[in-house]
Scaffold this active site. Structure first.
Site, short mmCIF file in Angstrom:
data_model
loop_
_atom_site.label_atom_id
_atom_site.label_comp_id
_atom_site.label_asym_id
_atom_site.label_seq_id
_atom_site.Cartn_x
_atom_site.Cartn_y
_atom_site.Cartn_z
N TYR A 171 21.13 -81.02 6.73
CA TYR A 171 22.59 -81.01 6.64
C TYR A 171 23.25 -79.99 7.57
CZ TYR A 171 21.51 -83.71 2.51
OH TYR A 171 21.02 -84.65 1.65
N ASN B 24 33.74 -83.99 -3.65
CA ASN B 24 32.86 -83.66 -4.78
C ASN B 24 32.65 -82.17 -4.98
OD1 ASN B 24 32.51 -86.31 -5.64
ND2 ASN B 24 30.87 -86.66 -4.17
N TYR C 224 23.65 -78.14 -4.10
CA TYR C 224 24.21 -79.18 -3.25
C TYR C 224 25.71 -79.26 -3.52
CZ TYR C 224 19.66 -80.47 -1.56
OH TYR C 224 18.44 -80.44 -0.95
N ASN D 53 27.81 -81.31 -4.71
CA ASN D 53 28.31 -81.80 -6.01
C ASN D 53 28.22 -80.76 -7.12
OD1 ASN D 53 28.47 -84.09 -4.48
ND2 ASN D 53 27.06 -85.29 -5.71
N HIS E 197 30.24 -82.20 6.67
CA HIS E 197 30.43 -81.70 5.31
C HIS E 197 30.18 -80.18 5.23
CE1 HIS E 197 31.65 -83.40 1.60
NE2 HIS E 197 30.49 -83.65 1.06
#
Length: 181
Positions: free
Chosen positions: A14, A107, A61, A63, A19
């Site tokens: 990531y 999220n 993460y 979320n 994000h």
């Protein structure tokens, strides 16, 4: 105490994705400032202190970002929280500031709202939008986009420190917001 949170996802897969612009800004700040790293596993994240402010990169993460934010907020009794995050409703190169409000489907913000309330300041960095949102936010910036992003992150860094000092988000929004047509 002020808690500044940069949102992102952990792991090499990531790194440098859309994000993760919150992580990218925190990394830029750490690169250019003296800091104290604070180690405590219950914070579920990387925590740094610069001056009298805390800077957090949650190790959950996206979320579950609220778990890390809540742990640090409760331990240090933080009076202010500023969250830096990507925003698909803003074009790449855009920057906006706001206080409270909805998560807009993000999220990471949903998790913070659920565990800490939605009464915090937001630094919204535009990343643009595509049809497949999940795939898009987890994709990396191309070379041309990275040039734009680097300029926005540098601009945002200056805005963030002034926001921390002034506590006047309306003034910061009028001075530092960027709009791409």
């Amino acid at each position: 105490m002020i808690l500044v949170v940069g949102l992102g996802n952990i792991g090499d897969a990531y790194k440098d994705t859309r994000h993760n612009v919150g992580f990218m800004l925190i990394d830029l700040i750490l690169k250019n400032n003296d800091f104290l790293q604070i180690s405590n596993t219950k914070f579920k994240g990387e925590l740094y202190k610069i001056g009298s402010s805390l800077f957090l990169k949650p190790n959950t993460y996206m979320n579950n970002s609220g778990l890390s934010v809540k742990a640090v907020k409760d331990f240090y009794k933080c009076q202010r929280i500023i969250v830096i995050h990507d925003d698909i409703d803003l074009k790449l190169g855009s920057l906006r500031f706001k206080k409270a409000g909805s998560s807009g489907g993000h999220n990471g913000l949903k998790s913070i709202d659920k565990l800490c309330s939605n009464d915090y300041e937001r630094v919204r960095i535009g990343i643009g939008r595509s049809n497949n949102i999940k795939e898009f936010v987890l994709s990396k910036f191309n070379k041309d986009e990275k040039i734009i992003l680097d300029k926005v992150l540098d601009h945002t860094k200056n805005a963030l420190f002034e926001l921390i000092d002034s506590n006047d988000i309306a003034y910061i929004a009028s001075k530092y917001s960027l709009k791409v047509l």
